[in-house]
Design a protein around this motif. Structure first.
Motif, mmCIF file in Angstrom:
data_model
loop_
_atom_site.group_PDB
_atom_site.id
_atom_site.type_symbol
_atom_site.label_atom_id
_atom_site.label_comp_id
_atom_site.label_asym_id
_atom_site.label_seq_id
_atom_site.Cartn_x
_atom_site.Cartn_y
_atom_site.Cartn_z
ATOM 1 N N ARG A 443 -9.520 36.669 17.854
ATOM 2 C CA ARG A 443 -8.324 37.404 18.742
ATOM 3 C C ARG A 443 -6.908 37.011 18.429
ATOM 4 N NH1 ARG A 443 -10.892 38.012 24.390
ATOM 5 N NH2 ARG A 443 -12.869 38.298 24.002
ATOM 6 N N GLN A 444 -6.576 37.392 17.402
ATOM 7 C CA GLN A 444 -5.203 37.256 16.974
ATOM 8 C C GLN A 444 -4.381 38.409 17.026
ATOM 9 O OE1 GLN A 444 -5.511 35.015 13.381
ATOM 10 N NE2 GLN A 444 -4.859 33.224 14.478
ATOM 11 N N THR A 445 -3.081 38.523 17.137
ATOM 12 C CA THR A 445 -2.325 39.620 17.045
ATOM 13 C C THR A 445 -2.464 40.064 15.424
ATOM 14 O OG1 THR A 445 -0.315 38.773 16.210
ATOM 15 C CG2 THR A 445 -0.720 38.849 18.400
ATOM 16 N N GLN A 446 -2.276 41.501 15.404
ATOM 17 C CA GLN A 446 -2.405 42.014 14.003
ATOM 18 C C GLN A 446 -1.470 41.396 13.019
ATOM 19 O OE1 GLN A 446 -0.711 46.008 12.667
ATOM 20 N NE2 GLN A 446 -2.973 46.642 12.818
ATOM 21 N N GLU A 447 -0.257 40.952 13.446
ATOM 22 C CA GLU A 447 0.507 40.225 12.675
ATOM 23 C C GLU A 447 -0.002 39.025 12.289
ATOM 24 O OE1 GLU A 447 4.485 39.879 14.381
ATOM 25 O OE2 GLU A 447 5.103 38.677 12.564
ATOM 26 N N GLN A 448 -0.719 38.155 13.303
ATOM 27 C CA GLN A 448 -1.131 37.020 13.000
ATOM 28 C C GLN A 448 -2.100 36.960 11.894
ATOM 29 O OE1 GLN A 448 -1.915 35.609 16.918
ATOM 30 N NE2 GLN A 448 -0.287 34.171 16.989
ATOM 31 N N MET A 449 -3.238 37.916 12.074
ATOM 32 C CA MET A 449 -4.419 38.095 11.403
ATOM 33 C C MET A 449 -4.023 38.477 9.855
ATOM 34 S SD MET A 449 -7.775 37.427 11.267
ATOM 35 C CE MET A 449 -8.554 37.613 12.929
ATOM 36 N N THR A 450 -3.113 39.519 9.893
ATOM 37 C CA THR A 450 -2.724 39.874 8.675
ATOM 38 C C THR A 450 -2.142 38.796 7.607
ATOM 39 O OG1 THR A 450 -2.347 42.121 9.710
ATOM 40 C CG2 THR A 450 -1.577 41.745 7.209
ATOM 41 N N LYS A 451 -1.278 38.015 8.507
ATOM 42 C CA LYS A 451 -0.580 36.924 7.517
ATOM 43 C C LYS A 451 -1.663 35.888 7.304
ATOM 44 C CE LYS A 451 3.653 35.173 8.995
ATOM 45 N NZ LYS A 451 4.609 34.780 9.982
ATOM 46 N N ARG A 452 -2.612 35.487 8.303
ATOM 47 C CA ARG A 452 -3.579 34.611 8.105
ATOM 48 C C ARG A 452 -4.429 34.912 6.860
ATOM 49 N NH1 ARG A 452 -8.270 34.019 12.632
ATOM 50 N NH2 ARG A 452 -9.664 32.360 11.507
ATOM 51 N N ILE A 453 -4.940 36.204 6.780
ATOM 52 C CA ILE A 453 -5.711 36.606 5.369
ATOM 53 C C ILE A 453 -4.784 36.583 4.200
ATOM 54 C CG2 ILE A 453 -7.359 38.299 4.528
ATOM 55 C CD1 ILE A 453 -8.275 38.743 7.412
ATOM 56 N N ILE A 454 -3.594 37.027 4.343
ATOM 57 C CA ILE A 454 -2.932 37.109 3.253
ATOM 58 C C ILE A 454 -2.635 35.833 2.542
ATOM 59 C CG2 ILE A 454 -0.712 37.720 2.293
ATOM 60 C CD1 ILE A 454 -0.987 40.679 3.786
#
Ligand code: DGT
Ligand code: CA
Ligand code: CA
Ligand code: ZN
Length: 569
Positions: A443-454
């Motif tokens: 449950r992270q924001t889209q921005e957090q999750m995208t950054k996390r995976i990248i």
């Protein structure tokens, strides 16, 4: 949206308000729901005329009119979600049980702490329900029965569960001497990730005998219809199966018709009409004369099209592509040379390294990758650095024990919430390859999750992102991530986004595959097997890639070992 669906939402609001002991408003919502339900005209149409028009519906005032507008516009109602969210119980689950409404749900919660299906089932089994006021042995027993039904109802079956059932049925029918031809059609043939029912077609001169045989198959629980051209049964596996008898000269056109999808069929029929022909399940006709229909290839051929693979028949551009002879050359079911995501006893798998490698070899693979969980992921039995080193010795032993297949030593590491990996680079660096996946903190924001995976993709030791969206079919939505950004990062870093072939994952899904391929990304299909039996799920992943228009060149594990390893970046 149908009036009944709009009314359904209003009824739900009424139920929830009633559970909260809100006076009057439940009745108001029910009154409005009943009006909407009984109207001839689509309420959506009235909504388009404006709020005043809606307020002319008996029982609909300003507040409810506003809600109806929202439902008509979006198909859902934020207020309802809010009400549900404010409840201590899982309303959707409990209300899906026949015999459980607002009063019972409230009673069960207040007296027994029942919050969801599981706790309701427990209470029923422990004999606590029947002791409540207004309840008896019988009604408790009925609720127990309904729970079973509620768990499966409304859910489509997973392709991975039903495909073998359909194939087994096909084999049994094919073995009958009266059966000339038999094929599985419908969504199963298109390899859709979930399926509604099984559609079988047979060619036979003895329809009575065949339907007799069909309706008596060992897994038939109930016969719904039995006739000479169509029979329907309910199977122990929880799905229905239709069997249709068609003529040999129509087999191709019938197969086409019953494979669908419906929109594809409609488009093909339109093209026939444009040509002055008529296309139906009986054949392609010019006037009264049949000009094609024996095989699908023949029918498509008449339209100047090559054969369209069933996986492509979803009306997403396949007909235009076929007319231009620009269909993709789909990756084949026999093209895969190795599977790189699987777990053994070293983490949460059930088999040994040798057993997994042996099973992979039996499938004809050239290489196999062992990718046990590493790091602190306890429930998956993650190994720490010492474990990885020990496993390396075990892999070396397995290489000696199982000859004729290359065994790679990889690992699956979790991507922590801040984008760091759950294992030191110094350990990862020693492995043949690394898969990084999100296993928690969804449950992270889209921005957090995208950054996390990248961030994980940018780690030089990470080669593959496992199950890139985290969805579980009909169980868990994908986490919020910007796939376009992941595709761009995949191109930039060379990190592959996996197609995970596990039946309830199929992740990336075919839409994502299609977009990724359009952008020039490549992918890898892995099973995520936790037992040697699971290795056979590979074809589900291949099907997902095919439904995403992927070609052989797009799928890295179709390459021989050396070339494949070069693509791991
Ligand atoms: P499912 O069973 O929900 O997973 O999906 P399908 O695609 O297997 O659908 P099903 O079983 O209702 O029907 C099988 C095929 O029959 C469907 O893919 C296309 C064809 N079909 C069914 N109804 C119609 C129709 O009203 N018009 C046309 N043109 N084709 C239809
Ligand atoms: Ca079907
Ligand atoms: Ca059907
Ligand atoms: Zn995983």
């Amino acid at each position: 949206m149908k009036n009944a669906l709009v009314a359904g939402i209003l009824y739900q609001v009424a139920d929830l308000l009633e559970m909260q002991d809100v006076p009057f408003r439940p009745q108001a919502y029910r009154r409005a729901a009943r009006s909407v339900e009984s109207m001839q005209r689509p309420v959506e149409e009235i909504a388009r005329e404006g709020r005043d028009a809606l307020m002319e519906i008996p029982g609909v005032g300003e507040a409810i009119a506003e809600k109806i507008e929202e439902i008509a516009r979006t198909g859902s109602l934020a207020y309802l979600d809010e009400l549900k969210g404010g409840m201590p119980i899982n309303v959707d689950e409990l209300f899906s049980v026949e015999g459980v409404g607002p009063h019972k749900a409230k009673l069960f919660y207040e007296k027994l702490g029942v919050r969801d299906l599981d706790s309701l089932e427990r209470a029923a089994k422990e004999g606590k329900l029947c002791k409540l006021p207004g309840m008896g042995e019988k009604s408790a027993q009925q609720i127990l029965e309904s729970i079973k039904f509620a768990r499966t109802a409304g859910k489509r079956a997973l392709l991975g569960h039903i495909l073998p059932v359909a194939e087994d049925m096909k084999r049994r029918l094919a073995a009958l001497k009266e059966v000339e031809d038999v094929e599985v059609a419908g969504s199963i043939r298109r390899m859709k990730e979930t399926i509604g029912d099984i559609d079988m077609l047979v060619v036979t001169d003895a329809p009575q005998k065949v339907s007799e045989f069909f309706t008596k198959l060992p897994n038939v629980e109930r016969v719904i219809a039995k006739g000479s051209t169509k029979s329907t049964v309910e199977l122990a596996e929880g799905v229905q199966c239709d069997l249709r008898v068609v003529e040999k000269k129509s087999f191709g056109s019938a197969l086409m018709y019953f494979t669908g999808n419906k929109d594809h069929n409609i488009a093909m029929r339109r093209i026939a009409i444009k040509n002055g022909w008529k296309l139906s399940e009986y054949g392609l006709f010019k006037g009264a004369r049949q000009i094609a229909g024996r095989t699908e290839r023949e029918v498509y051929g008449k339209f100047g099209m090559p054969y369209i693979e069933p996986e492509l028949r979803e009306m997403t551009g396949e007909i235009e592509a076929a007319l231009k002879h620009r269909l993709p050359k789909l990756v084949g079911y026999g093209d895969i040379r190795g599977d790189l995501q699987m777990h053994t006893k070293w983490s949460d798998g059930v088999n040994t390294i040798e057993q997994m490698a042996g099973a992979a070899k039996a499938l004809g693979y050239e290489y196999v990758g062992i990718s046990d969980h590493v790091g602190t992921l306890r429930i998956a039995g993650g190994m720490m650095a010492g474990g990885v080193a020990k496993q390396d010795v075990a892999i070396a032993k397995a290489r000696k024990a199982v000859r004729g297949i290359i065994i790679l030593h990889g690992a699956e590491v979790s991507i922590l919430s801040d984008g760091r990996l759950d294992m030191k680079d110094a350990v990862l660096k020693e492995l043949d390859y690394v898969i990084a996946s999100v296993h928690g903190g969804f449950r992270q924001t889209q921005e957090q999750m995208t950054k996390r995976i990248i961030a994980a993709m940018e780690n030089e030791h990470v080669n593959i992102i496992g199950h890139p969206t985290g969805r579980l079919i009909q169980e868990r939505k994908p986490y919020d991530v910007d796939m376009e950004e992941l595709f761009a990062a995949s191109k930039r870093t060379g990190t592959l986004l996996e197609v995970n072939a596990f039946p309830n994952r199929l992740d990336m899904n075919s839409e994502n595959v299609r977009r990724a391929m359009e952008l020039g990304c490549r992918t890898m299909i892995n099973t995520d097997a936790h037992s040697s039996e699971h290795l056979k799920f590979m074809r589900l992943g291949i099907a997902t890639a095919r439904r995403g228009w992927a070609e052989k060149k797009d799928v890295v594990n179709t390459l021989p070992l050396k070339k494949m390893m070069k693509e791991l970046k």
